[in-house]
Design an enzyme around this catalytic site. Structure first.
Site, PDB file in Angstrom:
ATOM      1  N   HIS A 236      28.402  69.508  15.238  1.00 23.67           N
ATOM      2  CA  HIS A 236      28.707  68.693  14.063  1.00 23.67           C
ATOM      3  C   HIS A 236      27.542  68.624  13.075  1.00 23.67           C
ATOM      4  O   HIS A 236      27.688  68.111  11.970  1.00 23.67           O
ATOM      5  CB  HIS A 236      29.129  67.275  14.481  1.00 23.67           C
ATOM      6  CG  HIS A 236      28.028  66.418  15.003  1.00 23.67           C
ATOM      7  ND1 HIS A 236      27.788  66.241  16.347  1.00 23.67           N
ATOM      8  CD2 HIS A 236      27.098  65.665  14.360  1.00 23.67           C
ATOM      9  CE1 HIS A 236      26.764  65.419  16.508  1.00 23.67           C
ATOM     10  NE2 HIS A 236      26.325  65.062  15.304  1.00 23.67           N
TER      11      HIS A 236
ATOM     12  N   ASP B 119      31.446  70.479  20.825  1.00 28.79           N
ATOM     13  CA  ASP B 119      30.370  70.039  19.940  1.00 28.79           C
ATOM     14  C   ASP B 119      29.091  70.803  20.248  1.00 28.79           C
ATOM     15  O   ASP B 119      28.131  70.271  20.791  1.00 28.79           O
ATOM     16  CB  ASP B 119      30.135  68.531  20.055  1.00 28.79           C
ATOM     17  CG  ASP B 119      29.307  67.997  18.879  1.00 28.79           C
ATOM     18  OD1 ASP B 119      28.998  68.792  17.969  1.00 28.79           O
ATOM     19  OD2 ASP B 119      28.973  66.801  18.896  1.00 28.79           O
TER      20      ASP B 119
ATOM     21  N   GLY C 162      20.316  60.947  14.151  1.00 22.33           N
ATOM     22  CA  GLY C 162      19.238  61.919  14.022  1.00 22.33           C
ATOM     23  C   GLY C 162      18.884  62.563  15.339  1.00 22.33           C
ATOM     24  O   GLY C 162      18.274  63.633  15.375  1.00 22.33           O
TER      25      GLY C 162
ATOM     26  N   SER D 176      21.148  63.666  17.279  1.00 19.58           N
ATOM     27  CA  SER D 176      22.222  64.621  17.534  1.00 19.58           C
ATOM     28  C   SER D 176      21.684  66.023  17.778  1.00 19.58           C
ATOM     29  O   SER D 176      20.823  66.517  17.041  1.00 19.58           O
ATOM     30  CB  SER D 176      23.188  64.666  16.354  1.00 19.58           C
ATOM     31  OG  SER D 176      23.986  63.519  16.307  1.00 19.58           O
TER      32      SER D 176
ATOM     33  N   SER E 260      25.637  64.546  21.628  1.00 24.96           N
ATOM     34  CA  SER E 260      26.736  64.561  20.673  1.00 24.96           C
ATOM     35  C   SER E 260      26.815  63.259  19.894  1.00 24.96           C
ATOM     36  O   SER E 260      26.719  63.238  18.669  1.00 24.96           O
ATOM     37  CB  SER E 260      28.062  64.829  21.391  1.00 24.96           C
ATOM     38  OG  SER E 260      29.151  64.729  20.501  1.00 24.96           O
TER      39      SER E 260
END
Length: 367
Positions: free
Chosen positions: A223, A249, A324, A326, A341
């Site tokens: 993402h 993801d 952040g 992620s 995720s």
């Protein structure tokens, strides 16, 4: 070069087998010196220089002795010292001298001797002059430095750039005879490491975190992409080669030649594989917002319904995270688990690394 020329047969056998032989001083000294080495040094020398383990250890011992001898001779020869280099063919130090009367002194030390034109001090002075005029150097000139093997200062230029050399040497006032020009295929560039948990930026805007280094790039959260990528230092890094979100993801970023993927998390933890940790096992994550945080593995094969779409097959944890983080690394011991995720105040989910590796056709870079 046979190793027995340096250490003798008994020492060679000890080094080759890794045994601690106390019967000979040379063997004991060589074997004990091995404990002082970086554990990865000998295998790397074997791989990159085509040596056996015994030859690698013998070479290190020989080079260490040569380094000490160079210091001694540089002091003793003073202004006539013309630099030194290690000769891998003979296993000896090769020393240049500007005074023929000093050749015997070098030979008596056990080193090889060579009469040269320029002293080490003269060559260093040439470098100092080039450094002082550095701002006047044309962009085709990529650098310079002392080469003791040729007893010259080598000046590196890009292909077709030889025409700018003479004017620069004249501006700096160096002795042209002390300089040799070497054509280099390309300009040097800074090199940066790709490490799990470090920040990167997408399209010079949003920030995410690196998951794990793979051949030619790294894995992160899908993402976060697509787009071009710059590193935490805002240097161009590469671009997303593939993203999968929702349903999955994961994202795969290919990096440019300025970046080197490393099998390590940014706190120094090495990545040794991807064996899946059991539910209830401890697990930690590295992200560019909250850093290194730990907890335990929760339920697996979780379906998570984000507002942006649903992701399947994820693993829940109680590890703390924030925006952040992620894409950041989840690791159990030294085993890669997955890329962060999302989640909420009580749970953080990661997408498992194994299906991401399979889907992208990549493999982990191991530390």
């Amino acid at each position: 070069m046979k190793i027995t020329k340096l250490l003798g047969a008994a020492a060679t056998a000890a080094l080759a087998t890794g045994a601690l032989v106390t019967g000979t001083p040379a063997a004991a000294s060589s074997a004990s010196s091995a404990t002082l080495l970086n554990a990865e040094m000998v295998p790397a020398l074997q791989r990159d220089l085509g040596l056996t383990a015994g030859q690698a250890l013998a070479r290190i011992q020989s080079e260490t002795a040569a380094g000490a001898l160079e210091e001694s001779l540089a002091s003793a020869l003073a202004g006539s010292f013309g630099g030194a280099s290690y000769d891998e063919a003979t296993g000896k130090l090769r020393v240049g001298v500007t005074d023929a009367a000093k050749l015997g002194q070098v030979l008596a030390s056990g080193a090889e001797a060579e009469l040269v034109r320029f002293s080490a001090a003269q060559l260093d002075s040439t470098v100092d002059k080039l450094n002082a005029g550095e701002r006047a150097a044309d962009g085709a000139i990529t650098g310079w430095g002392v080469d003791t093997k040729t007893n010259r200062v080598t000046l590196n230029v890009l292909p077709g750039g030889n025409g700018v050399v003479d004017s620069y040497l004249e501006k700096t006032g160096v002795d042209k005879a002390a300089v040799s020009v070497v054509e280099t295929p390309s300009a040097p560039t800074l090199k940066y490491d790709v490490r799990g948990g470090d920040a990167y930026y997408i399209n010079n805007s949003s920030r995410c975190s690196i998951g794990f280094s793979v051949n030619g790039g790294f894995l992160t959260a899908g993402h976060c992409g697509p787009g071009t990528v710059t590193g935490s230092n805002r240097v161009a890094m590469g671009s997303f080669a593939r993203t999968s979100f929702p349903t999955n993801d994961y994202g795969h970023v290919r990096v440019n030649g300025n970046w080197t993927p490393r099998g390590v998390i940014n706190n120094g933890t090495r990545v040794s594989g991807s064996t899946e940790a059991a539910t209830g096992a401890s697990i930690c994550k590295s992200g560019s917002t909250t850093g290194w945080t730990c907890g335990t593995v929760g339920a697996k094969n979780q379906t998570v319904r984000y507002a942006e779409g649903t992701v399947y097959g994820m693993t829940a944890t109680n590890v703390r995270s924030q925006a952040g983080d992620s894409g950041g690394s989840f690791i159990a011991g030294n085993q890669a688990q997955g890329m962060l995720s999302g989640g909420n105040s009580s749970v953080t989910y990661f997408f498992p690394v194994r299906p991401a590796l399979s889907a992208t056709g990549t493999s982990l870079v191991l530390g």
